[in-house]
Design an enzyme around this catalytic site. Structure first.
Site, mmCIF file in Angstrom:
data_model
loop_
_atom_site.group_PDB
_atom_site.id
_atom_site.type_symbol
_atom_site.label_atom_id
_atom_site.label_comp_id
_atom_site.label_asym_id
_atom_site.label_seq_id
_atom_site.Cartn_x
_atom_site.Cartn_y
_atom_site.Cartn_z
ATOM 1 N N TRP A 106 36.501 31.619 18.500
ATOM 2 C CA TRP A 106 37.268 30.835 19.130
ATOM 3 C C TRP A 106 38.709 30.313 18.610
ATOM 4 O O TRP A 106 39.639 30.169 19.251
ATOM 5 C CB TRP A 106 36.546 29.713 19.765
ATOM 6 N N ASP A 157 38.687 21.401 19.602
ATOM 7 C CA ASP A 157 38.212 22.251 20.462
ATOM 8 C C ASP A 157 36.698 21.702 20.519
ATOM 9 O O ASP A 157 36.060 22.151 19.468
ATOM 10 C CB ASP A 157 38.384 23.642 20.479
ATOM 11 N N LYS A 203 28.968 24.229 28.639
ATOM 12 C CA LYS A 203 28.201 24.034 27.632
ATOM 13 C C LYS A 203 27.367 22.830 27.653
ATOM 14 O O LYS A 203 25.934 22.632 27.568
ATOM 15 C CB LYS A 203 28.687 24.521 26.306
#
Ligand code: PLP
Length: 361
Positions: A103, A173, A197
């Protein structure tokens, strides 16, 4: 009620059962409103109450200091890969990116389209199986910001400290570990997380931003991409993801009722601790993340052969577990045990693992 199975999905992921039950009960008509949350104006009094309470509860849950704004945006964490540099990476400055996984790779790619980037602390040579030490990281003096990925969802690693950057606001993040443990918001300039999530359904992205950073959004930026305009309009410049905000609010309420971040952190430590202890018990299992970098949210492991891994995934599915196959880019197995994943499911997985090892070890 239909029988629920143990859902180890990495995202969209398991939601708290009491939240789902409440959503189901109130879906056709919100109590006292007589309409579904999906059918009312985002500028109506009832929706203003829903979004206002979600924000207030987040402030309580995470002790968000004054001077921070809370935004509910769309486009997922992936749009934040662009919005962060478009707003914060101003002319002539450099943004530092801590390279800890897939990511982070995607995030830096978008930043490069905007301006100058300095990549640091990469553990790619080790397959991103660990978080870098401070000695491995170099930071740009006066950096526009320092970007980190607090939990690396695919590789199963997690920062257990803050990076040693002392200059430039920290941008995190936190998509896959937000509100899984106490967090000192004052240490960050901006935190973002796709909801699917640890917070709610996909479609809503939470952004917590320090107010002074709003001044960096250029007036020439496209309206929808500007943090300043989104903040000015209380996330209501256009129609927000109303259903997502509503469910996210219920998840935050659930966390508060549980005892807040210290309480959920203790549960998460216990769940992950049991699973890692089982993975360390014999040489049969091969946990992939280095010990001091292990994620409490995504537990990644392998077996001696790919045949054995295939058998594990197949048999675990037959036994009533879902989502244990690792990300296609890294293979192996991954047990995602986010906030809402029940501890009982971890115990049941460990029983299954012992049985599997007994038959194949
Ligand atoms: C899932 C994930 C993303 C991507 O989220 P989207 O909302 O699908 O864009 C980004 N970063 C991390 C750490 C993630 O786990």
């Amino acid at each position: 009620m239909t029988e629920r199975i143990f859902n180890f999905s990495s995202g969209p992921a398991v939601l708290p059962l009491p939240v789902l039950v409440q959503v189901q009960r109130d879906l056709v008509a919100l109590p006292g409103i007589g309409m579904s949350v999906m059918e009312i104006s985002h500028r109506s009094v009832p929706f203003e109450a829903i979004i206002g309470k979600a924000e207030a509860d987040i402030r309580t849950l995470a002790n968000v200091p004054d001077g921070y704004r809370i935004l509910f945006l769309q486009g997922g964490a992936s749009l934040q890969f662009s919005m962060v540099p478009l707003n914060l990476l101003t002319e002539g400055r450099t943004a530092d990116y801590l390279m800890t996984g897939t990511w982070a790779d995607k995030a830096v790619k978008e930043a490069r389209r905007v301006g100058t980037v300095h990549e640091t602390g990469s553990t790619a040579a080790d397959g991103y199986n660990r978080i870098p030490t401070d000695a491995e990281c170099t930071f740009t003096p006066g950096a526009a910001y320092v970007h980190m990925t607090s939990n690396n969802t695919i590789e199963g690693t997690q920062w257990q400290r803050l990076p040693g950057a002392d200059d430039g606001p920290l941008v995190s993040d936190a998509s896959s570990d937000i509100f899984s443990r106490p967090i000192d918001i004052s240490k960050y300039g901006l935190i973002y997380a796709g909801a699917q999530k640890n917070l709610g359904p996909s479609g809503v992205t939470l952004v917590i931003i320090r107010e002074d950073l709003l001044g960096r959004s250029s007036p020439s930026l496209h309206t929808m991409l500007s943090y300043a305009i989104q903040a000015e309009n209380g996330s209501l410049y256009n129609t927000p993801p109303v259903f997502g905000v509503y469910v996210l609010g219920l998840v935050i309420e659930w966390l508060l009722a549980l005892g807040g971040l210290p309480a959920i952190a203790a549960i998460n430590e216990r769940k992950a601790g049991k699973l890692y202890a089982e993975l360390d018990r014999t040489g049969f299992w091969r946990p992939t993340a280095q010990k001091d970098s292990r994620s409490r949210m995504n537990v990644t492991f392998r077996l001696a052969t790919e045949e054995l891994e295939k058998a594990f995934v197949k048999e675990s599915t037959a036994a009533g577990f879902d989502g244990l196959k690792g990300h296609r880019s890294v293979g192996g197995m991954r047990a995602s045990i986010y906030n809402a994943f029940p501890e009982d499911g971890v115990d049941r997985l460990i029983e299954f693992m012992r049985d599997f090892e007994g038959r194949n070890g």
